[in-house]
Design an enzyme around this catalytic site. Structure first.
Site: not given
Ligand code: M6R
Length: 607
Positions: A2, A27, A74, A100-101, A480, A484, A487, A503, A602
């Site tokens: 958060c 966050r 969050w 936060n935590g 990747e 993308k 998400e 397979h 994020k």
């Molecule tokens: O800040 P970080 O690179 O450690 O974050 C890792 C992941 O949480 C981050 O890459 C996440 O998967 C993204 N939303 C991907 O777009």
């Protein structure tokens, strides 16, 4: 995970808090709230939903007061609801807490508090903190908070105010980030620097097991035993934290378009003529020459960059390299020996799983090198050395420019190690450096005309599933690309190694299934081509990402997205760009908020 913020001074606290929260929305954005002390009385507003809802509430129903705390959530413990929004309170609503935590022992604590007669109004873990402070309060808010934090297990950054002591904010950190902002006759606290940049450039970074008491005109720092400690004030660079969206509709699009400059910045920063140079590596050449094994660990997109990095390290430096997902790495009792180097990769530098893996390595005396974007982050500060990505702030939840930046840093580091290990000779070294200089121009070329990718998004944005296939160094690109899309568009997508597809997963293919095949020029192009044919034979819709001039690929593809020619090793930097754009266009066609996708945040600061 958060975002938290606090203010004490002469301004109206709610205006400082709301701006701070907006800057921390990356966050989490499940709910938001503030508590202030106005004329000796603790009052609050909190609501489920994004911060703009809280802003509207405060506009209609303002609060006064010059001291306050705020929170953007969050959800981890407890559903997304008004009741579970922070701040949380003691029984009499005299003490307010934002957190936060995760408090791992909250169930035991809550049971004990209930036995003592405390009444809970939420299903969060956080609320126990407020009741414990109430229980420990004996006329001193700092002492009550200090005693409380010693009872907590897990991770926390907390801010506490009470109408019983309306001249102070008490804060504490263990495992979650917390920064104190120093002003003139006003002081601030927040989870991250950007929240406070409109007000101050002077910051104190709290470490684990540290607390602070903020007054209007001073800040005092303590350890968890109550001993006073001295802390250094650091200056933040404004330029680094410029967080405006400019003319772009979304941060994600802006960040996709920033990739040429990020590449230029990395090259300018780390290439001096034909020498690779890392300012804060802090690992001697003699140490590096003895490294026999590299363990890369990271999460999400950074993990995918790590998978690309393995190719570089094994090819250029001939060092055995493992790549692990941070949350898995730590709990399998990994073998860590003296000749191992850990590389932690993280955009934010605050990802809890990555921090945990790093600490595991440090506890076994393994040197840790981090590739990080946030140079003042926990990961950066706790590592032996860092390679800064220098991508600038990445605000969109979907990571884009940090990913290509991480790959470039890994490429440069692997070449550097290859030179130290005498694996890469001088001529070869120059040969691998040369194409790097063309990267910014080649990314610009892809970005200069995106109409074809937009047309594809028009055709396929209603698809229910997507498959992404790649081989070798572009298998991570498939992962990747799928991440993308998932998400930000909520479309189910799977990334797979193309050779493995037959397979089992090939059973998924049907005439409505878009299958994105990443097949730029490479040593295994023919193998990839055969794999694409296998999918085409089963009537999958083939969308290929291929090198300009490749006419053969048209035989098996319904659509081809061309990228400029580049050496195989650097192709992941180019091949991901169309996939970032495809996800972006699909998500916007679906009317989704690409910068703040549902259920995400994020920076994932909880394990
Ligand atoms: O800040 P970080 O690179 O450690 O974050 C890792 C992941 O949480 C981050 O890459 C996440 O998967 C993204 N939303 C991907 O777009």
């Amino acid at each position: 995970m958060c975002g938290i913020v606090g203010y004490i001074g002469d301004k109206l606290a709610d205006s400082v808090l709301i701006v701070g929260l907006e800057r921390l929305e990356y966050r989490g954005y499940d709910s938001a709230g503030v508590a202030v002390i106005e004329e000796g009385e603790l009052i609050y507003r909190k609501k489920k939903g994004k911060i703009k809802i809280l802003r509207e509430i405060l506009e209609k129903n303002p609060v006064g007061g010059n001291i306050g705390i705020g929170h953007t959530r969050w959800a981890t413990h407890g559903e997304v609801s008004d009741e579970n929004a922070h701040p949380h309170f003691d029984c009499n609503k005299k003490i307010a807490v934002v957190h936060n935590g995760i408090i791992e022992n909250y169930i035991e604590l809550k049971e004990e508090l209930i036995k003592k007669g405390h009444i809970f109004s939420s299903t969060t873990d956080t609320e126990v903190i407020a009741h414990l402070i109430e229980e420990n309060f004996n006329g001193d808010l700092f002492e009550a908070t200090r005693k409380t934090v010693k009872l907590l297990k897990g991770a926390f950054a907390i801010c506490v105010i009470s109408e019983k002591e309306p001249d102070k904010i008490v804060v504490a950190r263990f495992g979650s980030p917390l920064i104190v902002g120093i002003g003139k006759d006003e002081n601030f606290v927040a989870s991250d620097v950007p929240a406070l940049l409109p007000h101050t450039k002077s910051f104190v970074y709290l470490k684990d097991s540290e607390m602070a008491v903020l007054y209007k005109d001073k800040v005092l720092f303590f350890d968890f035993d109550g001993n006073k400690i001295e802390k250094k004030i650091e200056r933040a660079s404004v330029e680094i934290y410029d967080v405006d969206k400019g003319d772009y509709p979304y941060y994600m699009l802006k960040e996709i378009y920033e990739q040429p400059e990020v590449a230029e910045r990395i090259l300018n920063d780390k290439l001096k003529g034909d020498e690779i140079f890392f300012e804060n590596l802090n690992l001697s050449k003699s140490f590096l020459s003895k490294v026999k094994r590299v363990i890369i660990h990271a999460c999400g997109t950074s993990f995918h960059a790590g998978l690309v990095g393995r190719f570089f390290l094994e090819k250029f430096a001939r060092v055995y390299t493992e790549v692990d997902i941070s949350s898995e790495f730590r709990y399998r009792n990994p073998l860590l020996e003296g000749d191992t180097l850990m590389i932690a990769i993280s955009q934010s530098g605050e990802t809890a799983d990555t921090i945990a893996g790093l600490r595991e390595a440090k506890s076994k005396f393994i040197k840790v090198l981090s590739i990080v974007n946030q140079e003042k982050s926990t990961i950066a500060r706790e590592s032996d050395g860092i390679i800064p990505i220098k991508a600038g702030p990445e605000i969109g939840v979907a990571s884009t420019k940090a990913y290509t930046g991480e790959i470039l840093c890994l490429y440069l580091f692997s070449l550097y190690l290859g030179r130290i290990n005498y694996v890469v000779g001088e001529e070869e070294f120059k040969r691998y450096l040369k194409p790097l200089r063309d990267i910014p121009m080649k990314i610009r070329k892809i970005l200069s005309d995106t109409s074809f990718i937009e047309e594809l998004s028009d055709k396929y944005h209603k698809s229910k599933d997507f498959i992404f296939l790649g081989r070798g160094i572009n298998y991570p690109t498939a992962l990747e690309g799928a991440l993308k899309l998932k998400e930000i568009s909520y479309i189910h997508a799977t990334g797979y190694p193309a050779g493995e597809f037959k397979h089992g997963p090939i059973a998924l293919i049907n005439p409505n299934m878009p299958c994105v095949c990443i097949s730029p020029k490479s040593e295994i192009y023919d193998k990839m081509f055969s794999n694409i044919k296998e999918v085409a034979a089963r009537k999958g819709i083939i969308i290929s990402v291929a090198t300009e001039g490749d006419e053969k690929i048209k035989e098996v593809s319904k659509h081809v997205i061309y990228i400029p020619d580049i050496i195989e090793e650097l192709s992941p930097v180019l091949s991901i760009i169309p996939l970032q754009l495809l996800s972006y266009f699909i998500a916007t066609k679906l009317g989704l908020d690409v910068d703040k996708p549902r259920n995400l945040a994020k920076s994932v600061t909880v394990e």
